[in-house]
Scaffold this active site. Sequence first.
Site, PDB file in Angstrom:
ATOM      1  N   LYS A  22      14.585  -8.128  -6.544  1.00 37.18           N
ATOM      2  CA  LYS A  22      13.166  -8.625  -6.600  1.00 37.18           C
ATOM      3  C   LYS A  22      12.045  -8.147  -6.146  1.00 37.18           C
ATOM      4  O   LYS A  22      11.200  -8.034  -6.799  1.00 37.18           O
ATOM      5  CB  LYS A  22      13.314 -10.227  -5.952  1.00 37.18           C
ATOM      6  CG  LYS A  22      11.836 -10.848  -5.656  1.00 37.18           C
ATOM      7  CD  LYS A  22      11.976 -12.129  -4.721  1.00 37.18           C
ATOM      8  CE  LYS A  22      12.320 -12.057  -3.560  1.00 37.18           C
ATOM      9  NZ  LYS A  22      11.306 -12.108  -2.851  1.00 37.18           N
ATOM     10  N   ASN A  23      12.441  -7.475  -4.768  1.00 39.55           N
ATOM     11  CA  ASN A  23      11.419  -6.860  -4.249  1.00 39.55           C
ATOM     12  C   ASN A  23      10.979  -5.313  -4.467  1.00 39.55           C
ATOM     13  O   ASN A  23      10.347  -4.680  -4.145  1.00 39.55           O
ATOM     14  CB  ASN A  23      11.721  -6.805  -2.640  1.00 39.55           C
ATOM     15  CG  ASN A  23      11.808  -8.257  -2.133  1.00 39.55           C
ATOM     16  OD1 ASN A  23      11.127  -8.998  -2.759  1.00 39.55           O
ATOM     17  ND2 ASN A  23      12.337  -8.518  -0.832  1.00 39.55           N
ATOM     18  N   CYS A 117       3.393 -18.547   5.894  1.00 39.43           N
ATOM     19  CA  CYS A 117       4.428 -19.306   5.339  1.00 39.43           C
ATOM     20  C   CYS A 117       5.577 -19.657   6.407  1.00 39.43           C
ATOM     21  O   CYS A 117       5.338 -19.228   7.471  1.00 39.43           O
ATOM     22  CB  CYS A 117       5.065 -18.214   4.281  1.00 39.43           C
ATOM     23  SG  CYS A 117       6.521 -16.983   4.746  1.00 39.43           S
ATOM     24  N   ARG A 122       2.059 -13.759   8.691  1.00 35.42           N
ATOM     25  CA  ARG A 122       2.144 -12.764   7.385  1.00 35.42           C
ATOM     26  C   ARG A 122       0.701 -12.456   6.999  1.00 35.42           C
ATOM     27  O   ARG A 122       0.299 -12.470   5.956  1.00 35.42           O
ATOM     28  CB  ARG A 122       3.122 -13.307   6.373  1.00 35.42           C
ATOM     29  CG  ARG A 122       4.289 -13.480   6.809  1.00 35.42           C
ATOM     30  CD  ARG A 122       5.412 -13.846   5.601  1.00 35.42           C
ATOM     31  NE  ARG A 122       5.680 -12.642   4.853  1.00 35.42           N
ATOM     32  CZ  ARG A 122       6.423 -12.832   3.980  1.00 35.42           C
ATOM     33  NH1 ARG A 122       7.005 -13.948   3.635  1.00 35.42           N
ATOM     34  NH2 ARG A 122       6.778 -11.623   3.047  1.00 35.42           N
ATOM     35  N   ASP A 305      15.804  -9.743   6.050  1.00 31.90           N
ATOM     36  CA  ASP A 305      16.215 -10.346   4.914  1.00 31.90           C
ATOM     37  C   ASP A 305      17.853 -10.651   5.005  1.00 31.90           C
ATOM     38  O   ASP A 305      18.291 -11.453   4.072  1.00 31.90           O
ATOM     39  CB  ASP A 305      15.824 -10.058   3.570  1.00 31.90           C
ATOM     40  CG  ASP A 305      14.237  -9.649   3.471  1.00 31.90           C
ATOM     41  OD1 ASP A 305      14.039  -9.186   2.620  1.00 31.90           O
ATOM     42  OD2 ASP A 305      13.526 -10.480   4.307  1.00 31.90           O
ATOM     43  N   ARG A 397      13.957 -18.649  -6.125  1.00 35.28           N
ATOM     44  CA  ARG A 397      13.060 -17.848  -6.054  1.00 35.28           C
ATOM     45  C   ARG A 397      13.795 -16.183  -6.031  1.00 35.28           C
ATOM     46  O   ARG A 397      13.152 -15.174  -6.522  1.00 35.28           O
ATOM     47  CB  ARG A 397      12.224 -17.756  -4.873  1.00 35.28           C
ATOM     48  CG  ARG A 397      11.342 -19.073  -4.777  1.00 35.28           C
ATOM     49  CD  ARG A 397      10.309 -19.023  -3.659  1.00 35.28           C
ATOM     50  NE  ARG A 397       9.747 -17.723  -3.850  1.00 35.28           N
ATOM     51  CZ  ARG A 397       8.748 -17.071  -2.954  1.00 35.28           C
ATOM     52  NH1 ARG A 397       8.708 -17.964  -1.467  1.00 35.28           N
ATOM     53  NH2 ARG A 397       8.104 -16.105  -3.133  1.00 35.28           N
TER      54      ARG A 397
HETATM   55  C1  EPZ Z   1       8.324  -7.781   2.208  1.00 39.74           C
HETATM   56  O1  EPZ Z   1       7.403  -8.538   2.669  1.00 39.74           O
HETATM   57  C2  EPZ Z   1       9.498  -8.488   1.442  1.00 39.74           C
HETATM   58  N1  EPZ Z   1       8.787  -9.248   0.628  1.00 39.74           N
HETATM   59  C3  EPZ Z   1      10.108  -9.407   2.583  1.00 39.74           C
HETATM   60  O2  EPZ Z   1      11.155 -10.229   1.851  1.00 39.74           O
HETATM   61  C4  EPZ Z   1      10.723  -8.919   3.775  1.00 39.74           C
HETATM   62  O3  EPZ Z   1      11.282  -9.766   4.582  1.00 39.74           O
HETATM   63  C5  EPZ Z   1       9.590  -7.979   4.528  1.00 39.74           C
HETATM   64  O4  EPZ Z   1       9.281  -6.944   3.480  1.00 39.74           O
HETATM   65  C6  EPZ Z   1      10.082  -7.114   5.546  1.00 39.74           C
HETATM   66  O5  EPZ Z   1      11.144  -6.200   5.216  1.00 39.74           O
HETATM   67  C7  EPZ Z   1       8.420  -8.273  -0.704  1.00 39.74           C
HETATM   68  O6  EPZ Z   1       8.870  -7.280  -0.837  1.00 39.74           O
HETATM   69  C8  EPZ Z   1       7.954  -9.169  -1.880  1.00 39.74           C
HETATM   70  P1  EPZ Z   1       5.596  -6.563   5.962  1.00 39.74           P
HETATM   71  P2  EPZ Z   1       6.038  -7.845   3.432  1.00 39.74           P
HETATM   72  O7  EPZ Z   1       4.445  -6.318   5.518  1.00 39.74           O
HETATM   73  O8  EPZ Z   1       5.592  -6.780   2.699  1.00 39.74           O
HETATM   74  C9  EPZ Z   1       3.155  -7.763   9.874  1.00 39.74           C
HETATM   75  C10 EPZ Z   1      12.544 -11.766   1.035  1.00 39.74           C
HETATM   76  O9  EPZ Z   1      13.181 -12.565   1.852  1.00 39.74           O
HETATM   77  N2  EPZ Z   1       2.029  -7.619   9.023  1.00 39.74           N
HETATM   78  O10 EPZ Z   1       6.719  -5.469   5.804  1.00 39.74           O
HETATM   79  O11 EPZ Z   1       5.004  -9.316   3.399  1.00 39.74           O
HETATM   80  C11 EPZ Z   1       3.872  -8.941   9.430  1.00 39.74           C
HETATM   81  O12 EPZ Z   1       3.274 -10.373   9.422  1.00 39.74           O
HETATM   82  C12 EPZ Z   1      11.237 -11.576   1.468  1.00 39.74           C
HETATM   83  O13 EPZ Z   1      12.676 -11.532  -0.034  1.00 39.74           O
HETATM   84  C13 EPZ Z   1       0.729  -7.504   9.522  1.00 39.74           C
HETATM   85  O14 EPZ Z   1       0.634  -7.911  10.700  1.00 39.74           O
HETATM   86  O15 EPZ Z   1       6.264  -7.948   5.020  1.00 39.74           O
HETATM   87  C14 EPZ Z   1       5.482  -8.611   9.590  1.00 39.74           C
HETATM   88  O16 EPZ Z   1       5.488  -9.255  11.057  1.00 39.74           O
HETATM   89  C15 EPZ Z   1      10.642 -12.312   2.539  1.00 39.74           C
HETATM   90  N3  EPZ Z   1      -0.187  -7.317   8.891  1.00 39.74           N
HETATM   91  C16 EPZ Z   1       5.600  -7.362   9.540  1.00 39.74           C
HETATM   92  O17 EPZ Z   1       4.191  -6.714   9.621  1.00 39.74           O
HETATM   93  C17 EPZ Z   1      -0.202  -6.835   7.574  1.00 39.74           C
HETATM   94  O18 EPZ Z   1      -1.222  -6.541   6.836  1.00 39.74           O
HETATM   95  C18 EPZ Z   1       6.412  -6.683   8.262  1.00 39.74           C
HETATM   96  O19 EPZ Z   1       5.730  -7.298   7.317  1.00 39.74           O
HETATM   97  C19 EPZ Z   1       1.035  -6.738   6.935  1.00 39.74           C
HETATM   98  C20 EPZ Z   1       2.040  -6.991   7.706  1.00 39.74           C
END
Ligand code: EPZ
Length: 420
Positions: A22-23, A117, A122, A305, A397
């Site tokens: 998916k990702n 969420c 996020r 995850d 999902r």
């Molecule tokens: C991706 O989400 C995945 N989703 C998530 O999978 C996964 O949990 C996550 O990466 C971490 O591995 C997809 O790829 C669609 P991040 P993403 O930006 O990109 C902070 C699942 O279960 N952050 O790497 O949204 C954020 O809050 C899903 O399949 C900021 O502060 O995660 C978090 O604490 C859930 N500002 C950390 O960084 C930003 O602009 C990592 O989040 C961006 C992120």
Amino acid sequence: MDKIRIQGGVPLKGKVFLSGAKNAALPIMSAALLTDGWVNLSNLPALRDIQTEKRLLSFLGASLDEGSEGCLRINASRIDQFEAPYDLVKTMRASVLVLGPLLARFGRARVSLPGGCAIGARPINLHLKALEMMGARINLRSGYVDAKARRLRGTEIGFDTPTVTGTENLLMAAVLAQGKTSLGNAAKEPEVVDLANCLERMGAKISGAGTDTITVQGVTHLQPTDYRIMPDRIEAGTYLVASGITRGEITLAEYDGSHLETVIMKLKEAGLEFDQKKSGLTVRGPRKIKSVSVTTRPFPGFPTDMQAQFMALMALGQDTSVIKETIFENRYMHVSELRRLGADIQISGNQAVVKGVSKLRGAPVMATDLRASASLVLAGLAAEGMTEISRVYHLDRGYESLEKKLSALGANIERIKEVK
Ligand code: EPZ
């Protein structure tokens, strides 16, 4: 809303085929916006999020041609909309991945802010800050990001923290930018690399994907390509735990454990046995599950995850394990539900102390997010008696035909359709 009912206690046996990731599929589908002509994708998983992404691309004006199972052709020659509306973004945060491609190719994009969420706030501030460094003018108005740029300019970017979709958005912005972009402290997740591989097939000039510094030399245009989505490592990890928690023996067909090294290492410490053959990776569950502690980290660390699924396994450990969640601030929604099944888990701050119990007992529980619902299914497979999981739309999902795949492995599982 559909429910899932599980009569637990059956050791799972047999072979399971993994679906596409998916990702990886979501950013790669968005990347089709970067070119005109038909992009042919295969091994797409049949998931609700993929449906949402298709609706978003159609809304923007892309033509979609559904082929045989898992195949989709996307043509972004006649994009006439540049907005990702709230109604779509609120159901799937990854809709934000159209921001980079639209801005890079058309110089404008209007994307609803995703909002919080279940697992955390996020924010997307790092995406926006980096796009501004590339010359984009960004306004936040009435819950929308309004972005404009004549042509993005390559520059040196350093993410405060590795962000997966942030890295993917900037990668897709940089491939058509003027000059060179370097992305420092970039996410190294395999899904980022799968996107980079697809972009390179389209003619992009990228180096360093999979390391913490990615360099992109912008080009003026990209060509369509054919691309096969990588297998889903989180789905693979979930089935490995299913074998362990039911004391079963499962083979993940045509899978070699790649991109799951840290998880497999921890599962081996917990007593699971692995056997890699040409036909696939076989995993046998132990009679006694050893308690093992983990801390979630960006790749190649232990994936967040897989945290909930691993916790379900540790609930039946011989001793005590400490699980630390360092990526998302609110990713313990499954704990109170696992307690309903008899687990002994104490939370303090970002740490969960899991005291293993000899058995779990079936009960009605509620899914709260995608991976939390997977952990409840795993616990239900091991529990004595009947477990009934509500709100399983979360599962749909991210897991393709979960009940079908599990019942093919001998699980006593059924979906109770909502009576309208
Ligand atoms: C991706 O989400 C995945 N989703 C998530 O999978 C996964 O949990 C996550 O990466 C971490 O591995 C997809 O790829 C669609 P991040 P993403 O930006 O990109 C902070 C699942 O279960 N952050 O790497 O949204 C954020 O809050 C899903 O399949 C900021 O502060 O995660 C978090 O604490 C859930 N500002 C950390 O960084 C930003 O602009 C990592 O989040 C961006 C992120």
